[in-house]
Motif scaffolding. Structure first.
Motif, mmCIF file in Angstrom:
data_model
loop_
_atom_site.group_PDB
_atom_site.id
_atom_site.type_symbol
_atom_site.label_atom_id
_atom_site.label_comp_id
_atom_site.label_asym_id
_atom_site.label_seq_id
_atom_site.Cartn_x
_atom_site.Cartn_y
_atom_site.Cartn_z
ATOM 1 N N ASP A 142 -11.776 37.143 -32.536
ATOM 2 C CA ASP A 142 -11.407 36.392 -31.330
ATOM 3 C C ASP A 142 -12.702 35.958 -30.643
ATOM 4 O O ASP A 142 -13.105 36.518 -29.636
ATOM 5 N N LYS A 180 -15.119 33.897 -28.469
ATOM 6 C CA LYS A 180 -15.151 32.972 -27.330
ATOM 7 C C LYS A 180 -16.431 33.177 -26.523
ATOM 8 O O LYS A 180 -16.946 34.283 -26.409
ATOM 9 N N ASN A 226 -17.323 25.719 -25.835
ATOM 10 C CA ASN A 226 -16.842 26.973 -26.394
ATOM 11 C C ASN A 226 -17.057 26.972 -27.899
ATOM 12 O O ASN A 226 -17.396 25.939 -28.491
ATOM 13 N N THR A 227 -16.874 28.128 -28.519
ATOM 14 C CA THR A 227 -17.102 28.275 -29.950
ATOM 15 C C THR A 227 -15.968 29.068 -30.585
ATOM 16 O O THR A 227 -15.169 29.707 -29.902
ATOM 17 N N ASP A 228 -15.936 29.036 -31.907
ATOM 18 C CA ASP A 228 -14.952 29.785 -32.679
ATOM 19 C C ASP A 228 -15.680 30.433 -33.850
ATOM 20 O O ASP A 228 -16.691 29.905 -34.326
ATOM 21 N N ASN A 240 -14.855 32.053 -37.718
ATOM 22 C CA ASN A 240 -13.807 32.072 -38.736
ATOM 23 C C ASN A 240 -13.403 33.485 -39.129
ATOM 24 O O ASN A 240 -14.181 34.437 -39.014
ATOM 25 N N SER A 252 -16.078 24.730 -30.811
ATOM 26 C CA SER A 252 -14.636 24.467 -30.788
ATOM 27 C C SER A 252 -14.221 23.475 -29.706
ATOM 28 O O SER A 252 -13.096 22.976 -29.733
ATOM 29 N N SER A 265 -17.672 19.289 -30.898
ATOM 30 C CA SER A 265 -16.554 20.046 -31.449
ATOM 31 C C SER A 265 -16.427 19.832 -32.953
ATOM 32 O O SER A 265 -16.489 18.701 -33.446
ATOM 33 N N HIS A 320 -20.902 36.129 -26.080
ATOM 34 C CA HIS A 320 -19.677 35.891 -26.827
ATOM 35 C C HIS A 320 -18.836 37.158 -26.908
ATOM 36 O O HIS A 320 -19.348 38.253 -27.147
#
Length: 226
Positions: free
Chosen positions: A41, A43, A62-64, A66, A99, A104, A211
């Protein structure tokens, strides 16, 4: 052969040869070979520095991170029939992707590898062949081999660093005995751990963000107790 593969092969040999040790459902040591899903998760929770104004201009908001599936070895020692301590060995690889914002979809950090050094104290409920358990303990996420992506290098970033951090994990699961010291094992862990992501240019720090990782780690496999 890398260190993880060597450990996995050693554990497999120990668990499945049975010539040196007879399986024992009440033995002191249990080895598990598991397939593990790591569901992150990821963020951004804080911007600590933005000299390159990537956040201020809306390029990155923001970021994600995998998800991944990896093999895992778990080793457990029983102090009593109901109380044990367990540690796990695995390496999981991830990418950090922007993200939201004008960048993005752009991969920001390539191939960060995480070693989740985790120790949990576990209590096993005595319910016969099915042995559910609960556990809790500390974890240290060791971050290695991260590097800026080609796209981020094009922005002048020369190096990235994800900080290794302490956190906590809770777990629940069950071992289902199938005979001769063998069990089927199901396990779920929830981690609470953060990291700082720092992007460096030739002249200094371009961006530093905090993060939240907080992954679910879900495993299934076979256990051997002796």
């Amino acid at each position: 052969m890398n260190k993880f593969a060597y450990l996995a092969a050693t554990a497999a040999a120990l668990a499945f040869t049975g010539t040196a040790h007879a399986g024992n459902a009440d033995g002191k040591v249990q080895v598990k070979l598991l397939g593990t899903g790591v569901l992150v998760d990821g963020k951004v929770t804080q911007v600590k520095g933005d000299a390159a104004r990537l956040v201020a201009t809306g390029a990155v908001t923001n970021t994600d991170i995998n998800d991944n599936v990896v093999p895992t070895v778990a080793i457990e020692y029983f102090f009593t029939p109901n109380v044990s301590v367990e540690t796990i060995c695995c390496v999981t690889g991830h990418h950090v992707t922007v993200s939201s914002g004008t960048l993005s979809g752009v991969v920001a950090i390539d191939n960060v590898q995480i070693i989740p050094a985790t120790f949990t104290a576990k209590y096993h409920l005595p319910l016969g062949a099915i042995k559910p358990y609960l556990g809790v303990g500390p974890t240290l996420f060791l971050m290695i081999n991260d590097r800026p992506s080609t796209a981020v290098r094009g922005l002048g970033v020369t190096r990235t660093k994800l900080s290794s951090e302490l956190g906590v994990a809770v777990q629940a699961g069950a071992d289902v005995a199938i005979g001769n010291g063998y069990s089927l094992s199901l396990d779920a862990k929830k981690y609470w751990v953060n990291t700082d992501a720092t992007f460096y240019t030739a002249t200094g720090t371009a961006l530093q963000t905090r993060h939240r990782l907080n992954p679910w780690v879900l495993s299934a496999g076979i256990a051997y107790r002796f």
